[in-house]
Design an enzyme around this catalytic site. Structure first.
Site, PDB file in Angstrom:
ATOM      1  CG  ASN A   1      56.357  70.930  -4.731  1.00 46.05           C
ATOM      2  OD1 ASN A   1      56.039  69.724  -5.437  1.00 46.05           O
ATOM      3  ND2 ASN A   1      55.571  71.689  -4.413  1.00 46.05           N
TER       4      ASN A   1
ATOM      5  NE  ARG B   1      58.984  72.406  -8.540  1.00 49.57           N
ATOM      6  CZ  ARG B   1      57.722  72.671  -8.000  1.00 49.57           C
ATOM      7  NH1 ARG B   1      57.598  73.811  -7.591  1.00 49.57           N
ATOM      8  NH2 ARG B   1      56.578  71.859  -8.330  1.00 49.57           N
TER       9      ARG B   1
ATOM     10  N   GLY C   1      45.803  75.540  -7.744  1.00 48.90           N
ATOM     11  CA  GLY C   1      44.703  75.234  -8.544  1.00 48.90           C
ATOM     12  C   GLY C   1      43.677  76.421  -7.533  1.00 48.90           C
TER      13      GLY C   1
ATOM     14  N   GLY D   1      55.847  61.613  -9.244  1.00 44.98           N
ATOM     15  CA  GLY D   1      56.764  63.017  -9.689  1.00 44.98           C
ATOM     16  C   GLY D   1      58.207  62.699  -9.790  1.00 44.98           C
TER      17      GLY D   1
ATOM     18  CG  ASN E   1      86.895  56.391  41.300  1.00 44.18           C
ATOM     19  OD1 ASN E   1      86.255  57.388  41.333  1.00 44.18           O
ATOM     20  ND2 ASN E   1      88.218  56.431  40.903  1.00 44.18           N
TER      21      ASN E   1
ATOM     22  CD  GLN F   1      51.958  59.120 -14.066  1.00 42.39           C
ATOM     23  OE1 GLN F   1      52.519  59.536 -12.777  1.00 42.39           O
ATOM     24  NE2 GLN F   1      50.937  59.866 -14.547  1.00 42.39           N
TER      25      GLN F   1
ATOM     26  N   GLY G   1      50.466  64.051 -16.025  1.00 41.01           N
ATOM     27  CA  GLY G   1      49.472  64.832 -15.158  1.00 41.01           C
ATOM     28  C   GLY G   1      48.777  63.976 -14.159  1.00 41.01           C
ATOM     29  CB  THR G   2      47.074  65.157 -11.026  1.00 42.50           C
ATOM     30  OG1 THR G   2      46.220  66.212 -11.767  1.00 42.50           O
ATOM     31  CG2 THR G   2      48.366  65.930 -10.231  1.00 42.50           C
TER      32      THR G   2
HETATM   33  C1  UD1 Z   1      48.097  70.159  -8.182  1.00 40.63           C
HETATM   34  C2  UD1 Z   1      46.845  70.293  -8.401  1.00 40.63           C
HETATM   35  C3  UD1 Z   1      46.495  71.940  -8.326  1.00 40.63           C
HETATM   36  C4  UD1 Z   1      46.732  72.054  -6.809  1.00 40.63           C
HETATM   37  C5  UD1 Z   1      48.076  71.823  -6.226  1.00 40.63           C
HETATM   38  C6  UD1 Z   1      48.243  71.406  -4.750  1.00 40.63           C
HETATM   39  C7  UD1 Z   1      46.264  69.338 -10.819  1.00 40.63           C
HETATM   40  C8  UD1 Z   1      46.389  69.549 -12.067  1.00 40.63           C
HETATM   41  N1  UD1 Z   1      46.636  70.390  -9.832  1.00 40.63           N
HETATM   42  O1  UD1 Z   1      49.009  70.941  -8.990  1.00 40.63           O
HETATM   43  O2  UD1 Z   1      45.002  72.397  -8.395  1.00 40.63           O
HETATM   44  O3  UD1 Z   1      46.373  73.213  -6.253  1.00 40.63           O
HETATM   45  O4  UD1 Z   1      48.465  70.283  -6.783  1.00 40.63           O
HETATM   46  O5  UD1 Z   1      49.813  71.170  -4.460  1.00 40.63           O
HETATM   47  O6  UD1 Z   1      46.035  68.330 -10.190  1.00 40.63           O
HETATM   48  N2  UD1 Z   1      52.069  63.241  -9.946  1.00 40.63           N
HETATM   49  C9  UD1 Z   1      52.294  62.077 -10.727  1.00 40.63           C
HETATM   50  N3  UD1 Z   1      51.955  61.958 -11.807  1.00 40.63           N
HETATM   51  C10 UD1 Z   1      52.035  62.868 -12.662  1.00 40.63           C
HETATM   52  C11 UD1 Z   1      51.837  64.172 -12.186  1.00 40.63           C
HETATM   53  C12 UD1 Z   1      51.837  64.430 -10.848  1.00 40.63           C
HETATM   54  O7  UD1 Z   1      52.197  61.231  -9.674  1.00 40.63           O
HETATM   55  O8  UD1 Z   1      51.915  62.599 -13.856  1.00 40.63           O
HETATM   56  C13 UD1 Z   1      51.987  63.412  -8.292  1.00 40.63           C
HETATM   57  C14 UD1 Z   1      53.184  64.348  -8.248  1.00 40.63           C
HETATM   58  O9  UD1 Z   1      54.249  63.575  -7.771  1.00 40.63           O
HETATM   59  C15 UD1 Z   1      52.709  65.095  -6.704  1.00 40.63           C
HETATM   60  C16 UD1 Z   1      51.403  65.172  -7.099  1.00 40.63           C
HETATM   61  O10 UD1 Z   1      51.060  64.391  -8.140  1.00 40.63           O
HETATM   62  O11 UD1 Z   1      52.703  64.400  -5.705  1.00 40.63           O
HETATM   63  C17 UD1 Z   1      50.718  66.561  -7.595  1.00 40.63           C
HETATM   64  O12 UD1 Z   1      51.524  66.923  -8.726  1.00 40.63           O
HETATM   65  P1  UD1 Z   1      52.087  68.377  -8.997  1.00 40.63           P
HETATM   66  O13 UD1 Z   1      52.660  68.345 -10.353  1.00 40.63           O
HETATM   67  O14 UD1 Z   1      52.939  68.711  -7.791  1.00 40.63           O
HETATM   68  O15 UD1 Z   1      50.619  69.316  -9.206  1.00 40.63           O
HETATM   69  P2  UD1 Z   1      50.654  70.890  -9.032  1.00 40.63           P
HETATM   70  O16 UD1 Z   1      51.004  71.333 -10.354  1.00 40.63           O
HETATM   71  O17 UD1 Z   1      51.348  71.206  -7.971  1.00 40.63           O
HETATM   72 CA    CA Z   2      52.765  70.214  -6.081  1.00 43.24          CA
END
Ligand code: UD1
Ligand code: CA
Length: 470
Positions: free
Chosen positions: A226, A15, A139, A11, A375, A72, A77-78
């Site tokens: 965050n 923030r 989520g 990430g 001392n 990455q 996205g995750t």
């Molecule tokens: C994610 C979940 C959500 C959950 C929440 C909990 C998804 C789509 N959603 O949302 O259901 O409730 O976490 O906190 O998974 N990251 C990467 N590469 C990316 C995107 C993210 O490494 O391309 C990493 C981020 O650094 C972080 C983690 O994945 O450590 C989660 O990503 P984040 O964007 O915070 O997910 P949320 O939108 O919070």
């Molecule tokens: Ca998160």
């Protein structure tokens, strides 16, 4: 059981408004990403892959080369993040634990519970969930009438009805590794954020006819970091957990709200920690001590029965039954023996001070070796810096130093010797000798009267104008 893990840590940490990745910030004295790694090691998972982005250097520095890193390039996205571990996952059987890199509170017990649940029920995936008072942003776990998990809906994609669900996705999962790989390959990005959601693997696997389990854990265990507000919340919760552990071990902590203790600190029973105290690094405190109030010990070893009041000490050792403070500064590489007294405005640096020695007030001891039962009179200074090199002095056992004395670099004060008050000692003093290094006093009779300098009752009044309005 064959297990491996993928930790998402690529990430941008936008923030945090920081030049650092959020996963390297410290909670309870340990970097967030290290908490995650340690929880995995604790359950015997040493095959760990970390998805990293542009700030990977600082993560590598913390975790070292025992783990795998996958870069990455774009943050899509995750789901896309976990896809970067494809080479790492291919050919593996067993289970993959997927974790976010920003959750320091992740507990080994919960991970164990999730592994047991997936293994004994034949699920394709077990999601670690929690019940949130305010689930906004998370989520949501959507279940059918029988309570089976159906899918995860992201907050931004959820209907008003789904947004009422309090059960949230922690972003921690255990997958059957081959099924994780097969579902990742089918992810799309047609959603509110145009991202590849890891959460969509759940719907895909259910579509394939597999069952998904869920393990509900304490919401605090799922907290992510965050921004700096969440960082401070996580630090507070972690601190309270550390403090509780010490209290259950018999340490009295008068004010848990103003006491901060790092995870690796050890404290013996019957020790009392007073308010405003911070114990950092691998500080180890014995039993029956009294620490604080307002004291900071960073990597300090303290023997039993020692009292340390309003003091700052770093990377040093303090013996048993010592009396330290108030307002004492003990700097690195100092070893203080047993029964030593160091009082107000005493600073010691890179020195050894042997047992029963006393420096009660206004003293500086630097780069020196001090024997037993010495001392120090008020205002003694070891002049350890000659403008070129730092070199202290050697003060042997039982030496008595009168107040306001300066002991110059490299001087040796022999055993049982005396130093006259107000001396500047530039040469060695032999054992049992007396060193006097000051000019002789001269009294001039009637000098004041002759010079008409009688001051009498000519008191100087305070200038009222200098009073501060508050
Ligand atoms: C994610 C979940 C959500 C959950 C929440 C909990 C998804 C789509 N959603 O949302 O259901 O409730 O976490 O906190 O998974 N990251 C990467 N590469 C990316 C995107 C993210 O490494 O391309 C990493 C981020 O650094 C972080 C983690 O994945 O450590 C989660 O990503 P984040 O964007 O915070 O997910 P949320 O939108 O919070
Ligand atoms: Ca998160």
């Amino acid at each position: 059981m064959e297990i491996c893990s993928v930790v998402m840590a690529a990430g941008n940490s936008t923030r945090m408004k920081s030049k650092h990745s959020k996963v390297v910030f410290r909670v309870g004295g340990k970097p967030i990403i290290k908490w995650v790694a340690d929880a995995l090691y604790e359950i015997g998972c040493s095959e760990q892959a970390y998805i990293v982005g542009d700030r990977q250097e600082e993560i590598r520095e913390i975790l070292g080369e025992d783990v795998i890193y996958a870069f990455q390039e774009q943050r899509l996205g995750t789901g896309h993040a976990v896809m970067q571990a494809q080479t790492f996952l291919e050919g593996r059987d067993g289970y993959t634990i997927v974790l976010p890199g920003d959750s320091p509170m992740v507990s080994a017990d919960t991970l164990r519970r999730a592994l047991e649940t997936i293994d004994s029920n034949g699920y394709a995936c077990v999601i670690i969930t929690a019940l949130a008072d305010d689930p906004t942003g998370y989520g949501r776990i959507v279940r059918d009438e029988e309570g089976h998990v159906q899918c995860i809906v992201e907050h931004k994609d959820a209907t008003e009805e789904q947004r009422q669900i309090k059960e949230i996705n922690s972003s921690m999962y255990v997958f059957k590794t081959p099924l994780l790989l097969s579902s990742l390959g089918r992810l799309g990005a047609s959603n509110a954020q145009k991202e590849y959601y890891l959460t969509d693997t759940i719907g895909i696997l259910i579509g394939d006819g597999y069952k998904i389990g869920a393990v509900i854990c304490d919401f605090d265990d799922t907290r992510g970091v965050n921004d700096c507000i969440q960082l401070s919340e996580a630090q507070k919760i972690m601190n309270q957990r550390i403090i509780r552990k010490h209290m259950l071990n018999g340490v009295q902590i008068m004010d848990p709200d103003t006491t901060w203790i790092h995870y690796a600190v050890e404290i013996g029973p019957d020790t009392v920690i007073l308010p405003g105290t911070t114990l950092m690094g691998d500080t180890r405190i014995g039993s029956d001590c009294m620490i604080g109030d307002y004291t900071r010990l960073d990597c300090v070893k303290v023997g039993d029965g020692t009292t340390i009041d309003n003091t700052i000490a770093t990377q040093c050792t303090i013996g048993q039954d010592c009396r330290i403070g108030p307002f004492t500064h003990i700097r690195p590489d100092t070893v203080i023996g047993d029964h030593v007294t160091l009082g107000a405005y005493v600073e010691v640096k890179n020195s050894t001070v042997d047992e029963y020695t006393r420096a009660r007030h206004l003293t500086y001891i630097g780069d020196s070796q001090v024997g037993k039962n010495v001392n120090f009179g008020c205002g003694t200074v070891t002049c350890n810096f000659d403008g070129q090199d730092k070199k202290g002095c050697i003060i042997e056992d039982n030496v008595f130093i009168g107040g306001n004395s300066n002991i110059l670099s490299s001087v040796v004060l022999g055993k049982d010797s005396y130093i006259a008050a107000g001396s500047t000692i530039t040469e060695d003093v032999p054992a049992l000798g007396l060193g006097i290094g000051r000019s002789k006093q001269v009294n001039k009779d009637e000098w004041v009267a002759k010079k008409s300098r009688m001051r009498g009752s000519n008191y100087i009044r305070l200038d009222d104008k200098r009073r501060v309005e508050v």
